[in-house]
Design a protein around this motif. Structure first.
Motif, PDB file in Angstrom:
ATOM      1  N   LYS A 290       0.809  -1.215   0.000  1.00 43.80           N
ATOM      2  CA  LYS A 290       0.000   0.000   0.000  1.00 43.80           C
ATOM      3  C   LYS A 290       0.849   1.275   0.000  1.00 43.80           C
ATOM      4  O   LYS A 290       0.573   2.188  -0.795  1.00 43.80           O
ATOM      5  CB  LYS A 290      -0.966  -0.007   1.192  1.00 43.80           C
ATOM      6  CG  LYS A 290      -2.010   1.099   1.089  1.00 43.80           C
ATOM      7  CD  LYS A 290      -2.926   1.116   2.279  1.00 43.80           C
ATOM      8  CE  LYS A 290      -4.097   0.211   2.015  1.00 43.80           C
ATOM      9  NZ  LYS A 290      -5.151   0.338   3.038  1.00 43.80           N
TER      10      LYS A 290
ATOM     11  N   TYR B 280       2.109   1.842  -3.503  1.00 47.25           N
ATOM     12  CA  TYR B 280       1.057   2.274  -4.415  1.00 47.25           C
ATOM     13  C   TYR B 280       0.707   3.747  -4.211  1.00 47.25           C
ATOM     14  O   TYR B 280       0.493   4.491  -5.168  1.00 47.25           O
ATOM     15  CB  TYR B 280      -0.189   1.416  -4.266  1.00 47.25           C
ATOM     16  CG  TYR B 280      -0.044   0.027  -4.831  1.00 47.25           C
ATOM     17  CD1 TYR B 280       0.498  -0.189  -6.090  1.00 47.25           C
ATOM     18  CD2 TYR B 280      -0.464  -1.085  -4.113  1.00 47.25           C
ATOM     19  CE1 TYR B 280       0.625  -1.469  -6.619  1.00 47.25           C
ATOM     20  CE2 TYR B 280      -0.348  -2.363  -4.631  1.00 47.25           C
ATOM     21  CZ  TYR B 280       0.196  -2.540  -5.879  1.00 47.25           C
ATOM     22  OH  TYR B 280       0.310  -3.802  -6.394  1.00 47.25           O
ATOM     23  N   TYR B 281       0.627   4.194  -2.949  1.00 53.38           N
ATOM     24  CA  TYR B 281       0.355   5.607  -2.691  1.00 53.38           C
ATOM     25  C   TYR B 281       1.470   6.477  -3.258  1.00 53.38           C
ATOM     26  O   TYR B 281       1.208   7.509  -3.884  1.00 53.38           O
ATOM     27  CB  TYR B 281       0.185   5.876  -1.190  1.00 53.38           C
ATOM     28  CG  TYR B 281      -1.199   5.597  -0.678  1.00 53.38           C
ATOM     29  CD1 TYR B 281      -2.302   6.264  -1.195  1.00 53.38           C
ATOM     30  CD2 TYR B 281      -1.413   4.665   0.327  1.00 53.38           C
ATOM     31  CE1 TYR B 281      -3.584   6.012  -0.731  1.00 53.38           C
ATOM     32  CE2 TYR B 281      -2.693   4.402   0.798  1.00 53.38           C
ATOM     33  CZ  TYR B 281      -3.767   5.080   0.268  1.00 53.38           C
ATOM     34  OH  TYR B 281      -5.033   4.825   0.725  1.00 53.38           O
ATOM     35  N   GLU B 282       2.708   6.070  -3.045  1.00 56.15           N
ATOM     36  CA  GLU B 282       3.839   6.824  -3.582  1.00 56.15           C
ATOM     37  C   GLU B 282       3.793   6.857  -5.109  1.00 56.15           C
ATOM     38  O   GLU B 282       3.997   7.900  -5.727  1.00 56.15           O
ATOM     39  CB  GLU B 282       5.154   6.202  -3.108  1.00 56.15           C
ATOM     40  CG  GLU B 282       6.384   6.908  -3.628  1.00 56.15           C
ATOM     41  CD  GLU B 282       7.676   6.258  -3.173  1.00 56.15           C
ATOM     42  OE1 GLU B 282       8.668   6.414  -3.897  1.00 56.15           O
ATOM     43  OE2 GLU B 282       7.699   5.593  -2.112  1.00 56.15           O
TER      44      GLU B 282
ATOM     45  N   ASP C  38       0.998   9.291  -6.198  1.00 59.28           N
ATOM     46  CA  ASP C  38       1.314  10.687  -5.904  1.00 59.28           C
ATOM     47  C   ASP C  38       2.406  11.236  -6.816  1.00 59.28           C
ATOM     48  O   ASP C  38       2.336  12.382  -7.252  1.00 59.28           O
ATOM     49  CB  ASP C  38       1.739  10.845  -4.442  1.00 59.28           C
ATOM     50  CG  ASP C  38       0.597  10.576  -3.475  1.00 59.28           C
ATOM     51  OD1 ASP C  38      -0.579  10.640  -3.901  1.00 59.28           O
ATOM     52  OD2 ASP C  38       0.886  10.274  -2.301  1.00 59.28           O
TER      53      ASP C  38
ATOM     54  N   ARG D  18      -7.513   8.856  -5.916  1.00 59.66           N
ATOM     55  CA  ARG D  18      -6.357   8.236  -5.265  1.00 59.66           C
ATOM     56  C   ARG D  18      -6.749   6.992  -4.469  1.00 59.66           C
ATOM     57  O   ARG D  18      -6.182   5.911  -4.687  1.00 59.66           O
ATOM     58  CB  ARG D  18      -5.654   9.262  -4.381  1.00 59.66           C
ATOM     59  CG  ARG D  18      -4.417   8.731  -3.697  1.00 59.66           C
ATOM     60  CD  ARG D  18      -3.783   9.856  -2.870  1.00 59.66           C
ATOM     61  NE  ARG D  18      -2.537   9.470  -2.300  1.00 59.66           N
ATOM     62  CZ  ARG D  18      -2.308   9.401  -0.999  1.00 59.66           C
ATOM     63  NH1 ARG D  18      -3.266   9.679  -0.134  1.00 59.66           N
ATOM     64  NH2 ARG D  18      -1.128   9.047  -0.546  1.00 59.66           N
ATOM     65  N   PRO D  19      -7.686   7.068  -3.504  1.00 58.42           N
ATOM     66  CA  PRO D  19      -8.020   5.848  -2.756  1.00 58.42           C
ATOM     67  C   PRO D  19      -8.636   4.764  -3.643  1.00 58.42           C
ATOM     68  O   PRO D  19      -8.405   3.574  -3.416  1.00 58.42           O
ATOM     69  CB  PRO D  19      -9.001   6.316  -1.682  1.00 58.42           C
ATOM     70  CG  PRO D  19      -9.412   7.678  -2.035  1.00 58.42           C
ATOM     71  CD  PRO D  19      -8.388   8.237  -2.960  1.00 58.42           C
TER      72      PRO D  19
ATOM     73  N   VAL E 173      -5.688   3.061  -5.524  1.00 58.80           N
ATOM     74  CA  VAL E 173      -4.906   2.224  -4.610  1.00 58.80           C
ATOM     75  C   VAL E 173      -5.707   0.983  -4.213  1.00 58.80           C
ATOM     76  O   VAL E 173      -5.162  -0.121  -4.166  1.00 58.80           O
ATOM     77  CB  VAL E 173      -4.446   3.029  -3.373  1.00 58.80           C
ATOM     78  CG1 VAL E 173      -3.827   2.118  -2.321  1.00 58.80           C
ATOM     79  CG2 VAL E 173      -3.458   4.112  -3.789  1.00 58.80           C
TER      80      VAL E 173
END
Length: 155
Positions: free
Chosen positions: A11, A14-16, A19, A73-74, A77
């Motif tokens: 996770k 994936y966020y990185e 972004d 974004r969420p 992810v």
């Protein structure tokens, strides 16, 4: 030259990835023309056609489009976390031919000729090719690989 490294698809990665890649993506801004069109059609259906169901439907589509942009974004992810590749370890090999990435569920290979641009971001590198972008986090890279990517980015 043959350099390799590994990282885990989790996770935080994936966020990185999301972004750092978003500013270079075509999805960075809301689809304003689509929103204006949907709202205009909705108002036309309300007042010109006097069809409240169609008007409400068009305006609700505009609201859904706004929500999809806000929660992009969420949602992205969550979709990645539900994939088979989530949690697997990726091995990336940099050699004279290009970049090869492989995990138990998927692999890709980009030759240096296919890579049109290497963009260094604050936390990683984006490899742009005709068929899309690939993000590689600096956390997974050693100094040799970082130096090689910086050298190729300036060429």
């Amino acid at each position: 030259m043959r350099l390799s490294t590994t990282y885990t698809l989790d996770k935080p990665y994936y966020y990185e990835c999301f972004d750092e890649s978003l500013p270079y993506s075509s999805q960075a801004k809301p689809k304003y023309p689509l929103l204006v069109l949907l709202i205009t059609l909705g108002l036309l259906a309300f007042y010109q056609l006097e069809n409240h169901y169609l008007g409400s439907f068009m305006i609700m589509l505009a609201v859904v489009e706004c929500l999809s942009f806000y929660y992009k974004r969420p949602w992205w992810v969550a979709r990645q976390m539900m994939s088979r590749a989530s949690g697997s370890e990726v091995t990336i090999v940099f050699d004279d031919e290009g970049v090869k990435a492989e995990n138990p569920h998927k692999s890709y290979q980009l030759s240096w000729q296919q890579i049109s641009e290497i963009i260094e971001t604050e936390r990683g590198f984006i490899l742009k090719a005709q068929r899309g972008m690939q993000y590689i986090s600096k956390q997974a890279l050693n100094d040799e690989i970082t130096a090689e990517l910086n050298k190729r980015a300036t060429q």
